[in-house]
Design an enzyme around this catalytic site. Sequence first.
Site, PDB file in Angstrom:
ATOM      1  N   THR A 133     -47.412 -25.596  19.154  1.00 39.12           N
ATOM      2  CA  THR A 133     -48.424 -25.119  20.097  1.00 39.12           C
ATOM      3  C   THR A 133     -49.764 -25.819  19.896  1.00 39.12           C
ATOM      4  O   THR A 133     -50.079 -26.249  18.782  1.00 39.12           O
ATOM      5  CB  THR A 133     -48.598 -23.595  19.892  1.00 39.12           C
ATOM      6  N   ASP A 134     -50.556 -25.850  20.962  1.00 35.36           N
ATOM      7  CA  ASP A 134     -51.918 -26.385  20.837  1.00 35.36           C
ATOM      8  C   ASP A 134     -52.812 -25.436  20.026  1.00 35.36           C
ATOM      9  O   ASP A 134     -53.907 -25.826  19.604  1.00 35.36           O
ATOM     10  CB  ASP A 134     -52.528 -26.662  22.222  1.00 35.36           C
ATOM     11  N   GLU A 135     -52.352 -24.189  19.824  1.00 31.04           N
ATOM     12  CA  GLU A 135     -53.202 -23.209  19.124  1.00 31.04           C
ATOM     13  C   GLU A 135     -53.442 -23.577  17.666  1.00 31.04           C
ATOM     14  O   GLU A 135     -54.352 -23.046  17.036  1.00 31.04           O
ATOM     15  CB  GLU A 135     -52.597 -21.800  19.219  1.00 31.04           C
ATOM     16  N   TYR A 158     -50.382 -15.862  14.296  1.00 33.32           N
ATOM     17  CA  TYR A 158     -49.383 -16.659  15.022  1.00 33.32           C
ATOM     18  C   TYR A 158     -49.642 -18.153  14.835  1.00 33.32           C
ATOM     19  O   TYR A 158     -48.764 -18.906  14.407  1.00 33.32           O
ATOM     20  CB  TYR A 158     -49.402 -16.307  16.522  1.00 33.32           C
ATOM     21  N   LYS A 162     -47.473 -21.126  12.880  1.00 29.91           N
ATOM     22  CA  LYS A 162     -46.966 -22.333  13.546  1.00 29.91           C
ATOM     23  C   LYS A 162     -47.517 -23.583  12.850  1.00 29.91           C
ATOM     24  O   LYS A 162     -46.808 -24.581  12.694  1.00 29.91           O
ATOM     25  CB  LYS A 162     -47.363 -22.332  15.033  1.00 29.91           C
TER      26      LYS A 162
HETATM   27  P1  NAD Z   1     -40.202 -16.321  23.456  1.00 31.58           P
HETATM   28  O1  NAD Z   1     -40.891 -15.273  22.654  1.00 31.58           O
HETATM   29  O2  NAD Z   1     -40.019 -16.116  24.920  1.00 31.58           O
HETATM   30  O3  NAD Z   1     -38.763 -16.625  22.836  1.00 31.58           O
HETATM   31  C1  NAD Z   1     -38.537 -16.726  21.459  1.00 31.58           C
HETATM   32  C2  NAD Z   1     -37.038 -16.682  21.224  1.00 31.58           C
HETATM   33  O4  NAD Z   1     -36.797 -16.825  19.811  1.00 31.58           O
HETATM   34  C3  NAD Z   1     -36.371 -15.368  21.652  1.00 31.58           C
HETATM   35  O5  NAD Z   1     -35.181 -15.622  22.349  1.00 31.58           O
HETATM   36  C4  NAD Z   1     -36.106 -14.654  20.336  1.00 31.58           C
HETATM   37  O6  NAD Z   1     -35.002 -13.766  20.387  1.00 31.58           O
HETATM   38  C5  NAD Z   1     -35.858 -15.837  19.406  1.00 31.58           C
HETATM   39  N1  NAD Z   1     -36.100 -15.497  17.996  1.00 31.58           N
HETATM   40  C6  NAD Z   1     -37.187 -14.862  17.478  1.00 31.58           C
HETATM   41  N2  NAD Z   1     -37.038 -14.692  16.146  1.00 31.58           N
HETATM   42  C7  NAD Z   1     -35.849 -15.258  15.811  1.00 31.58           C
HETATM   43  C8  NAD Z   1     -35.147 -15.410  14.590  1.00 31.58           C
HETATM   44  N3  NAD Z   1     -35.637 -14.935  13.441  1.00 31.58           N
HETATM   45  N4  NAD Z   1     -33.946 -16.045  14.601  1.00 31.58           N
HETATM   46  C9  NAD Z   1     -33.430 -16.536  15.768  1.00 31.58           C
HETATM   47  N5  NAD Z   1     -34.043 -16.386  16.969  1.00 31.58           N
HETATM   48  C10 NAD Z   1     -35.243 -15.765  16.983  1.00 31.58           C
HETATM   49  O7  NAD Z   1     -41.022 -17.663  23.153  1.00 31.58           O
HETATM   50  P2  NAD Z   1     -41.369 -18.877  24.121  1.00 31.58           P
HETATM   51  O8  NAD Z   1     -42.606 -18.560  24.867  1.00 31.58           O
HETATM   52  O9  NAD Z   1     -40.149 -19.289  24.828  1.00 31.58           O
HETATM   53  O10 NAD Z   1     -41.758 -19.975  23.025  1.00 31.58           O
HETATM   54  C11 NAD Z   1     -40.758 -20.800  22.446  1.00 31.58           C
HETATM   55  C12 NAD Z   1     -41.414 -21.741  21.445  1.00 31.58           C
HETATM   56  O11 NAD Z   1     -42.419 -22.513  22.099  1.00 31.58           O
HETATM   57  C13 NAD Z   1     -42.119 -21.037  20.293  1.00 31.58           C
HETATM   58  O12 NAD Z   1     -41.882 -21.789  19.132  1.00 31.58           O
HETATM   59  C14 NAD Z   1     -43.599 -21.084  20.670  1.00 31.58           C
HETATM   60  O13 NAD Z   1     -44.399 -21.109  19.513  1.00 31.58           O
HETATM   61  C15 NAD Z   1     -43.660 -22.403  21.417  1.00 31.58           C
HETATM   62  N6  NAD Z   1     -44.699 -22.518  22.444  1.00 31.58           N
HETATM   63  C16 NAD Z   1     -44.797 -21.579  23.427  1.00 31.58           C
HETATM   64  C17 NAD Z   1     -45.734 -21.754  24.446  1.00 31.58           C
HETATM   65  C18 NAD Z   1     -45.866 -20.747  25.572  1.00 31.58           C
HETATM   66  O14 NAD Z   1     -46.820 -20.869  26.367  1.00 31.58           O
HETATM   67  N7  NAD Z   1     -44.994 -19.781  25.716  1.00 31.58           N
HETATM   68  C19 NAD Z   1     -46.583 -22.883  24.431  1.00 31.58           C
HETATM   69  C20 NAD Z   1     -46.449 -23.806  23.380  1.00 31.58           C
HETATM   70  C21 NAD Z   1     -45.497 -23.628  22.414  1.00 31.58           C
HETATM   71  O1  DAU Z   2     -51.472 -22.256  24.005  1.00 31.01           O
HETATM   72  C1  DAU Z   2     -50.091 -22.091  23.791  1.00 31.01           C
HETATM   73  C2  DAU Z   2     -49.802 -20.633  23.494  1.00 31.01           C
HETATM   74  O2  DAU Z   2     -49.915 -19.941  24.731  1.00 31.01           O
HETATM   75  C3  DAU Z   2     -48.423 -20.406  22.893  1.00 31.01           C
HETATM   76  O3  DAU Z   2     -48.371 -21.035  21.645  1.00 31.01           O
HETATM   77  C4  DAU Z   2     -48.129 -18.917  22.739  1.00 31.01           C
HETATM   78  O4  DAU Z   2     -46.806 -18.722  22.278  1.00 31.01           O
HETATM   79  C5  DAU Z   2     -48.282 -18.246  24.099  1.00 31.01           C
HETATM   80  O5  DAU Z   2     -48.115 -16.851  23.963  1.00 31.01           O
HETATM   81  C6  DAU Z   2     -49.658 -18.560  24.684  1.00 31.01           C
HETATM   82  O6  DAU Z   2     -50.694 -17.904  23.905  1.00 31.01           O
HETATM   83  P1  DAU Z   2     -51.939 -17.202  24.611  1.00 31.01           P
HETATM   84  O7  DAU Z   2     -52.514 -16.227  23.690  1.00 31.01           O
HETATM   85  O8  DAU Z   2     -52.858 -18.228  25.183  1.00 31.01           O
HETATM   86  O9  DAU Z   2     -51.172 -16.492  25.853  1.00 31.01           O
HETATM   87  P2  DAU Z   2     -51.349 -15.067  26.535  1.00 31.01           P
HETATM   88  O10 DAU Z   2     -50.532 -15.084  27.776  1.00 31.01           O
HETATM   89  O11 DAU Z   2     -51.154 -13.948  25.584  1.00 31.01           O
HETATM   90  O12 DAU Z   2     -52.894 -15.071  26.952  1.00 31.01           O
HETATM   91  C7  DAU Z   2     -53.441 -16.068  27.803  1.00 31.01           C
HETATM   92  C8  DAU Z   2     -54.927 -15.774  27.950  1.00 31.01           C
HETATM   93  O13 DAU Z   2     -55.083 -14.549  28.688  1.00 31.01           O
HETATM   94  C9  DAU Z   2     -55.642 -15.544  26.638  1.00 31.01           C
HETATM   95  O14 DAU Z   2     -56.953 -16.075  26.722  1.00 31.01           O
HETATM   96  C10 DAU Z   2     -55.710 -14.030  26.499  1.00 31.01           C
HETATM   97  C11 DAU Z   2     -55.784 -13.565  27.940  1.00 31.01           C
HETATM   98  N1  DAU Z   2     -55.168 -12.250  28.238  1.00 31.01           N
HETATM   99  C12 DAU Z   2     -53.874 -12.060  27.859  1.00 31.01           C
HETATM  100  C13 DAU Z   2     -53.235 -10.868  28.116  1.00 31.01           C
HETATM  101  C14 DAU Z   2     -51.799 -10.636  27.680  1.00 31.01           C
HETATM  102  C15 DAU Z   2     -55.875 -11.273  28.918  1.00 31.01           C
HETATM  103  O15 DAU Z   2     -57.055 -11.462  29.276  1.00 31.01           O
HETATM  104  N2  DAU Z   2     -55.246 -10.086  29.173  1.00 31.01           N
HETATM  105  C16 DAU Z   2     -53.953  -9.827  28.790  1.00 31.01           C
HETATM  106  O16 DAU Z   2     -53.441  -8.706  29.044  1.00 31.01           O
END
Ligand code: NAD
Ligand code: DAU
Length: 352
Positions: A133-135, A158, A162
Amino acid sequence: MKIRNLMVTGGSGFIGSNFIRYLFNKTDFDGRIINVDKLTYAGNPENLTEIERSYPDRYCFERADICDFDAVDDLFTSYAVDSVCHFAAESHVDRSIKRPGEFIYTNIIGTYNLLESARANQERFVTFHHISTDEVYGSLGKRGLFRETTPYRPSSPYSASKASSDHLVRAYNTTFGLPATISNCSNNYGPYQFPEKLIPLMTLNAMEGKALPVYGDGKNVRDWLYVEDHCEAIWTIMNRGKKGETYNIGGNMEMENIVIVEMICDLVDELCGTDRDGSRRDLITYVTDRPGHDRRYAIDFTKLQKQLTWFPKESFESGLRKTVQWYTENQNWVERIKSGEYQSWIEEQYGA
Ligand code: NAD
Ligand code: DAU
């Protein structure tokens, strides 16, 4: 060497399930996918029902916890795994603030277990791709972009977990020569995202006429990428990326949260009609800010663009419209998540 037996961890989650669908439907990949997923609250095998039906010989599902080394190692052996695309993680920042423990185990120990199994089978290993992630880079001020060389400064449990997993992957490449790559991506959106994240949460709340909780002043900025563009970038890196390298992935789409929430309100008004007086924008409610809330993320993905010729295809306007429409048209999926029926089904199939 060609990828033949690809272990996808976390393949039942949001990005993982989109990635598996993308590989089967939109690429010439002709190997086998072994989806290893613990099925936490975020994992839903129903995300891949049609893939399971269409590719019974090339799609295998294994319910396993990546924190269980023996289980992971057995799967490497029994499927002769030669490549890994590692998505499995605890992914939601708010949950990591309330309960960091699971994040430490899954994101750090789980990654370590996969690396150890890959190292034990290194002679046949083609590629280990780690999704990050960019975080990990922390927060930006008004100007500037995250580059691959930006120092790590994670703010939440989180992002710290990562960051730790990224360092482990890098160390296994440097020390043991494991053929690994890492990508650090910005915020994804699209179909099948669990409705705890900003875009699906706001969409479903707006559809139901519930309050739309915007954290702080709503002016935090994220860089948004449509999930299929992310999948294409990952597959590009897995096939053509240089081993040992990190690639940033972004959407060139910086948006303030409040602007996105307003766009969602307008789309839901348009797609669902309104029996209310006025717009769903009236539902917007400013709430207490997230602790440690990073102010701004923005990605420089020049390296990926120049070296591997990848560029995001979907515009934010069309991607957001497709996404909101998907949620309005997939009420069955939404209802099964909300009612918890998807978890009862998992218990019936696989046990608690
Ligand atoms: P998600 O939460 O939707 O899915 C995570 C999956 O991992 C689920 O299917 C869950 O059951 C599985 N999992 C969790 N713990 C586990 C374990 N101990 N063993 C096996 N499986 C397990 O997540 P996502 O949003 O699809 O993100 C996927 C990956 O991408 C993550 O590594 C996250 O850090 C990264 N990422 C997400 C975003 C985003 O915006 N969602 C952006 C950048 C990077
Ligand atoms: O940047 C990549 C990341 O993006 C991933 O690594 C994470 O897995 C993914 O969950 C996401 O993280 P964020 O914290 O940015 O996503 P989230 O959807 O939780 O929130 C997006 C923005 O919106 C953040 O600034 C918080 C805000 N927010 C979020 C929720 C859930 C609100 O204002 N209200 C809300 O109820």
